[in-house]
Design an enzyme around this catalytic site. Structure first.
Site, mmCIF file in Angstrom:
data_model
loop_
_atom_site.group_PDB
_atom_site.id
_atom_site.type_symbol
_atom_site.label_atom_id
_atom_site.label_comp_id
_atom_site.label_asym_id
_atom_site.label_seq_id
_atom_site.Cartn_x
_atom_site.Cartn_y
_atom_site.Cartn_z
ATOM 1 N N GLU A 27 11.684 -11.538 -4.279
ATOM 2 C CA GLU A 27 10.633 -11.241 -5.437
ATOM 3 C C GLU A 27 10.150 -12.753 -6.230
ATOM 4 O O GLU A 27 11.448 -12.414 -6.114
ATOM 5 C CB GLU A 27 11.125 -10.177 -6.299
ATOM 6 C CG GLU A 27 9.739 -9.179 -6.507
ATOM 7 C CD GLU A 27 8.525 -8.583 -4.809
ATOM 8 O OE1 GLU A 27 7.551 -8.952 -4.561
ATOM 9 O OE2 GLU A 27 9.237 -7.607 -4.181
ATOM 10 N N SER A 116 -4.088 -5.693 -1.742
ATOM 11 C CA SER A 116 -5.282 -5.301 -1.710
ATOM 12 C C SER A 116 -6.319 -6.434 -1.558
ATOM 13 O O SER A 116 -7.296 -6.738 -0.171
ATOM 14 C CB SER A 116 -5.926 -3.882 -2.075
ATOM 15 O OG SER A 116 -6.373 -4.356 -3.139
ATOM 16 N N SER A 117 -5.682 -7.660 -2.487
ATOM 17 C CA SER A 117 -6.730 -8.265 -2.473
ATOM 18 C C SER A 117 -6.788 -9.464 -1.880
ATOM 19 O O SER A 117 -7.362 -10.113 -0.229
ATOM 20 C CB SER A 117 -6.329 -9.123 -3.865
ATOM 21 O OG SER A 117 -5.505 -9.292 -4.184
ATOM 22 N N ASP A 161 2.398 -12.656 0.913
ATOM 23 C CA ASP A 161 0.938 -11.304 0.958
ATOM 24 C C ASP A 161 0.577 -12.178 2.303
ATOM 25 O O ASP A 161 -0.229 -11.280 2.641
ATOM 26 C CB ASP A 161 -0.013 -11.444 -0.742
ATOM 27 C CG ASP A 161 1.360 -10.382 -1.494
ATOM 28 O OD1 ASP A 161 2.428 -10.240 -1.306
ATOM 29 O OD2 ASP A 161 0.410 -10.785 -2.869
ATOM 30 N N TYR A 210 2.161 -14.089 -14.245
ATOM 31 C CA TYR A 210 2.104 -14.670 -13.526
ATOM 32 C C TYR A 210 2.428 -15.911 -13.062
ATOM 33 O O TYR A 210 3.044 -16.631 -12.753
ATOM 34 C CB TYR A 210 1.447 -14.091 -12.275
ATOM 35 C CG TYR A 210 1.884 -14.306 -10.713
ATOM 36 C CD1 TYR A 210 2.503 -13.488 -10.236
ATOM 37 C CD2 TYR A 210 1.414 -15.906 -9.755
ATOM 38 C CE1 TYR A 210 2.972 -13.830 -8.764
ATOM 39 C CE2 TYR A 210 2.038 -16.316 -9.179
ATOM 40 C CZ TYR A 210 2.898 -15.079 -8.054
ATOM 41 O OH TYR A 210 3.188 -15.360 -6.680
HETATM 42 C C1 GLA Z 1 2.260 -11.139 -6.077
HETATM 43 C C2 GLA Z 1 2.259 -12.275 -5.660
HETATM 44 C C3 GLA Z 1 3.404 -13.048 -3.979
HETATM 45 C C4 GLA Z 1 4.806 -13.021 -4.566
HETATM 46 C C5 GLA Z 1 4.897 -11.362 -5.165
HETATM 47 C C6 GLA Z 1 5.777 -11.233 -5.659
HETATM 48 O O1 GLA Z 1 2.158 -10.041 -5.018
HETATM 49 O O2 GLA Z 1 1.208 -12.480 -4.896
HETATM 50 O O3 GLA Z 1 2.985 -14.429 -4.020
HETATM 51 O O4 GLA Z 1 5.217 -13.886 -5.460
HETATM 52 O O5 GLA Z 1 3.692 -11.388 -6.245
HETATM 53 O O6 GLA Z 1 6.770 -11.685 -5.200
#
Ligand code: GLA
Length: 350
Positions: A27, A116-117, A161, A210
């Site tokens: 993560e 989903s995005s 993702d 984030y």
């Molecule tokens: C989101 C981001 C990913 C990653 C995760 C955490 O999903 O889109 O790039 O950083 O958080 O692991």
């Protein structure tokens, strides 16, 4: 069920699908070019595409709204940004965007942290390229989708993702190196199941939080100098000047080491070790990266008490889902115990 023809009066010329994903471990390691281990879900987003007389139109079956997309305008803070952004990035990269109609259909829970995005971005690009016959590799599609998220939507996400939903294979974890973008698929051993449980607390609007996490890692990289954060040993964290940055770096470097071990454990079928590393990952996300919440912590504890080999928050955190590793034979009784303990929790269908 609404069809492309119902909405646009003409049959679709192409249909493309991108799944949601759950991350088993790794993560925030994508932000330092580290390793991740996400797994695509069977649920996802389907985009159908067909010709239009002029302009680009998008219809979402969930929202029941048709939107004309003007590629010259910026984001509008609604679902169609995840269609417009990828098209804008594709055009910037030299692709032709013909007049077209797009229909979006999703069976993924939105805002649950199952990407989903990214699924909408990738399915849109796959539909565009299928329609126009412009060949692109799945990796290039993932990179364009990430660019859309970074530059059009303003979330400085990593590549996990978009790669997971663009190249991932169902029933397999994607062992991905986010620096080289090399990957291979690791099958989940028989007798084991992955459970994705929503804590009942919607993922909060987290773009700011984030981007802050990313900024702390960038600050650390600038302080450390030319050698990338990814290749540093864990004790480099303790030498940094800002205590908050120390904790953030402690997380990503320890998580990187855990992810490499967890990937080997999965390959070897050592599920106790994989579970133990998942538990440690949650602890570090809670204390060092500070992206957990009370509901996620309670659900993780309930999942472990009910017999999961490992349980942790998955995705960006701040609400949303946990992922748990459970023996297939105990899955039903396990879920009964967890849902009794945490009545607001619900199981995401994989
Ligand atoms: C989101 C981001 C990913 C990653 C995760 C955490 O999903 O889109 O790039 O950083 O958080 O692991």
């Amino acid at each position: 069920m609404t069809s492309h023809e119902d909405v646009f009066g003409q049959e679709a010329a192409a249909t493309c699908f991108a799944p949601g994903r759950v991350n088993l471990i790794g993560e925030y390691t994508d932000l330092i070019g580290g390793n991740v281990l996400p797994m695509p879900l069977t649920k996802g987003i389907t985009v159908t595409v067909g010709p239009a007389l002029s302009g680009v139109h998008a219809f979402s079956t969930a929202e029941e709204t048709k939107i004309e997309i003007n590629l010259g305008e910026g984001k509008k803070n609604h679902w169609a940004d995840y269609v417009a952004g990828p098209l804008v990035m594709a055009e910037k990269a030299g692709a032709t965007i013909p007049p077209m109609n797009l229909m979006v259909e999703s069976d993924l829970p939105a805002g649950a942290g199952v990407s989903s995005s990214a699924a909408l971005e990738v399915a849109t690009l796959k539909a565009l390229f299928a329609f126009t016959g412009q060949g692109h590799s799945n990796t290039d599609i993932a990179l364009l989708a990430q660019k859309a998220e970074n530059e059009f939507c303003g979330v400085k996400c990593g590549i996990m993702d978009q790669m997971a939903v663009s190249v991932g294979n169902q029933g397999h974890a994607l062992a991905l190196n986010c620096e080289t973008l090399e990957w291979d698929q690791v099958a989940l051993p028989k007798g084991w199941s992955i459970a994705v449980i929503h804590c009942g607390e919607a993922r909060q609007l987290t773009d700011g939080a984030y981007n802050e996490r990313r900024a702390a890692l960038d600050e650390a990289a600038a302080e450390i100098g030319p050698i990338s954060l990814r290749s540093q040993s864990i004790d480099v964290a303790e030498k940094l000047s800002d205590p908050l940055v120390v904790r953030r770096v402690r997380h990503v470097l320890s998580e990187q080491a855990r992810t490499l071990r967890a990937t080997e454990a999965l390959r070897a079928g050592d599920m106790s070790l994989l579970g133990k590393l998942m538990n440690e990952s949650h602890e570090s996300l809670r204390t060092n990266f500070e992206v957990s919440t009370g509901s996620l912590d309670r659900l993780v504890a309930a999942a472990r008490d009910a017999g999961a080999f490992g349980a942790r928050l998955t995705g960006a955190g701040f609400g949303g889902c946990i992922v748990a590793l459970v023996a297939e034979s105990e899955r039903e009784s396990w879920w009964h115990a967890v849902s009794t303990e945490c009545p607001a929790a619900w199981a995401v269908e994989l």
